[in-house]
Design an enzyme around this catalytic site. Sequence first.
Site, PDB file in Angstrom:
ATOM      1  N   ASP A 257      21.128  17.351  96.171  1.00  0.00           N
ATOM      2  CA  ASP A 257      19.956  18.153  96.412  1.00  0.00           C
ATOM      3  C   ASP A 257      19.472  18.322  97.911  1.00  0.00           C
ATOM      4  O   ASP A 257      19.231  19.564  98.415  1.00  0.00           O
ATOM      5  CB  ASP A 257      18.999  17.548  95.646  1.00  0.00           C
ATOM      6  CG  ASP A 257      19.059  18.026  94.100  1.00  0.00           C
ATOM      7  OD1 ASP A 257      19.888  18.857  93.836  1.00  0.00           O
ATOM      8  OD2 ASP A 257      18.640  17.308  93.117  1.00  0.00           O
TER       9      ASP A 257
ATOM     10  N   HIS B  77      23.322  12.468  93.427  1.00  0.00           N
ATOM     11  CA  HIS B  77      23.063  13.680  93.129  1.00  0.00           C
ATOM     12  C   HIS B  77      21.574  14.203  94.164  1.00  0.00           C
ATOM     13  O   HIS B  77      21.503  15.347  94.531  1.00  0.00           O
ATOM     14  CB  HIS B  77      22.420  14.209  91.534  1.00  0.00           C
ATOM     15  CG  HIS B  77      22.259  15.589  91.526  1.00  0.00           C
ATOM     16  ND1 HIS B  77      23.399  16.476  91.414  1.00  0.00           N
ATOM     17  CD2 HIS B  77      21.131  16.293  91.170  1.00  0.00           C
ATOM     18  CE1 HIS B  77      22.661  17.718  91.311  1.00  0.00           C
ATOM     19  NE2 HIS B  77      21.349  17.498  91.051  1.00  0.00           N
TER      20      HIS B  77
ATOM     21  N   HIS C  83      22.384  23.702  94.323  1.00  0.00           N
ATOM     22  CA  HIS C  83      23.710  23.323  94.255  1.00  0.00           C
ATOM     23  C   HIS C  83      24.827  24.069  95.101  1.00  0.00           C
ATOM     24  O   HIS C  83      25.573  23.363  95.641  1.00  0.00           O
ATOM     25  CB  HIS C  83      24.159  22.909  92.899  1.00  0.00           C
ATOM     26  CG  HIS C  83      23.245  22.097  92.195  1.00  0.00           C
ATOM     27  ND1 HIS C  83      23.078  22.002  90.698  1.00  0.00           N
ATOM     28  CD2 HIS C  83      22.218  21.156  92.449  1.00  0.00           C
ATOM     29  CE1 HIS C  83      22.146  21.124  90.337  1.00  0.00           C
ATOM     30  NE2 HIS C  83      21.808  20.541  91.392  1.00  0.00           N
TER      31      HIS C  83
ATOM     32  N   HIS D 162      13.043  17.943  96.179  1.00  0.00           N
ATOM     33  CA  HIS D 162      13.097  19.480  96.650  1.00  0.00           C
ATOM     34  C   HIS D 162      12.208  19.447  97.580  1.00  0.00           C
ATOM     35  O   HIS D 162      12.109  20.227  98.504  1.00  0.00           O
ATOM     36  CB  HIS D 162      13.310  20.372  95.865  1.00  0.00           C
ATOM     37  CG  HIS D 162      14.486  20.382  94.843  1.00  0.00           C
ATOM     38  ND1 HIS D 162      15.932  20.118  95.442  1.00  0.00           N
ATOM     39  CD2 HIS D 162      14.946  20.141  93.745  1.00  0.00           C
ATOM     40  CE1 HIS D 162      16.827  20.122  94.728  1.00  0.00           C
ATOM     41  NE2 HIS D 162      16.114  20.047  93.488  1.00  0.00           N
TER      42      HIS D 162
END
EC number: 3.5.1.108
Length: 305
Positions: free
Chosen positions: A242, A238, A79, A265
Amino acid sequence: MIKQRTLKRIVQATGVGLHTGKKVTLTLRPAPANTGVIYRRTDLNPPVDFPADAKSVRDTMLCTCLVNEHDVRISTVEHLNAALAGLGIDNIVIEVNAPEIPIMDGSAAPFVYLLLDAGIDELNCAKKFVRIKETVRVEDGDKWAEFRPYNGFTLDFTIDFNHPAIDSSSQRYAMNFSADAFMRQISRARTFGFMRDIEYLQSRGLCLGGSFDCAIVVDDYRVLNEDGLRFEDEFVRHKMLDAIGDLFMCGHNIIGAFTAYKSGHALNNKLLQAVLANQEAWEFVTFQDDAELPLAFKAPSTVLA
């Protein structure tokens, strides 16, 4: 010329570690041109540096880590890395007196405020961008992510969560990147998790900092946070946050069009590594003036005030 950016002054904040639940002090320091983004653990003697590097990234169930050749790691970098990407910070030293960056509220907004409080300084050295020259795509089952050549930076992200709290119309988000767009549309979107997963992890001594203060928490039917969501489509926003952090692990803003379906990720990092491994697929570019620079990367007045 379009110049590299760092901070004007040192700033500090405290927060809680997602893994340990303990207080962490975070210090952000200006750095000279061509330093890059360096994460530093000061709880070790001597301190250990982790330069942001796509090849050092490890994805765990809880977060993204950077791991060095001695298997020493620093956790929960994603973040803060997204905030650096959003504001185009090229050179910075990030110190923590713990094995992890504090989770704050589970979004990038506290880091954006901290960076803006430090002030953004321009260095007398050309800023280098990574420009995508060829389409690169990676897949994992039905999940995929790709970059295409484009004179700017766009992101188009789709999730596929079958959950009553996530409306089918709020599973895709697309935007033309800019510092303003990042701050307004993306930075405040929080990470999310299932109550049962958090309870299970905490029963095993993990995720001790996990709480309603730093995540959207859901059960099988609804969002459990008293204040609800910050955006109707906060979940997919969100995931885009990421991705912005993951793709900045090369230490340079990227000029290209990013599209992803159910990526996370690990797949974002796989795409970044696939791009960098193919010398035909990308090039470093610098710009002499604002007229040449893609609109996505023009600094708003709030950043270079």
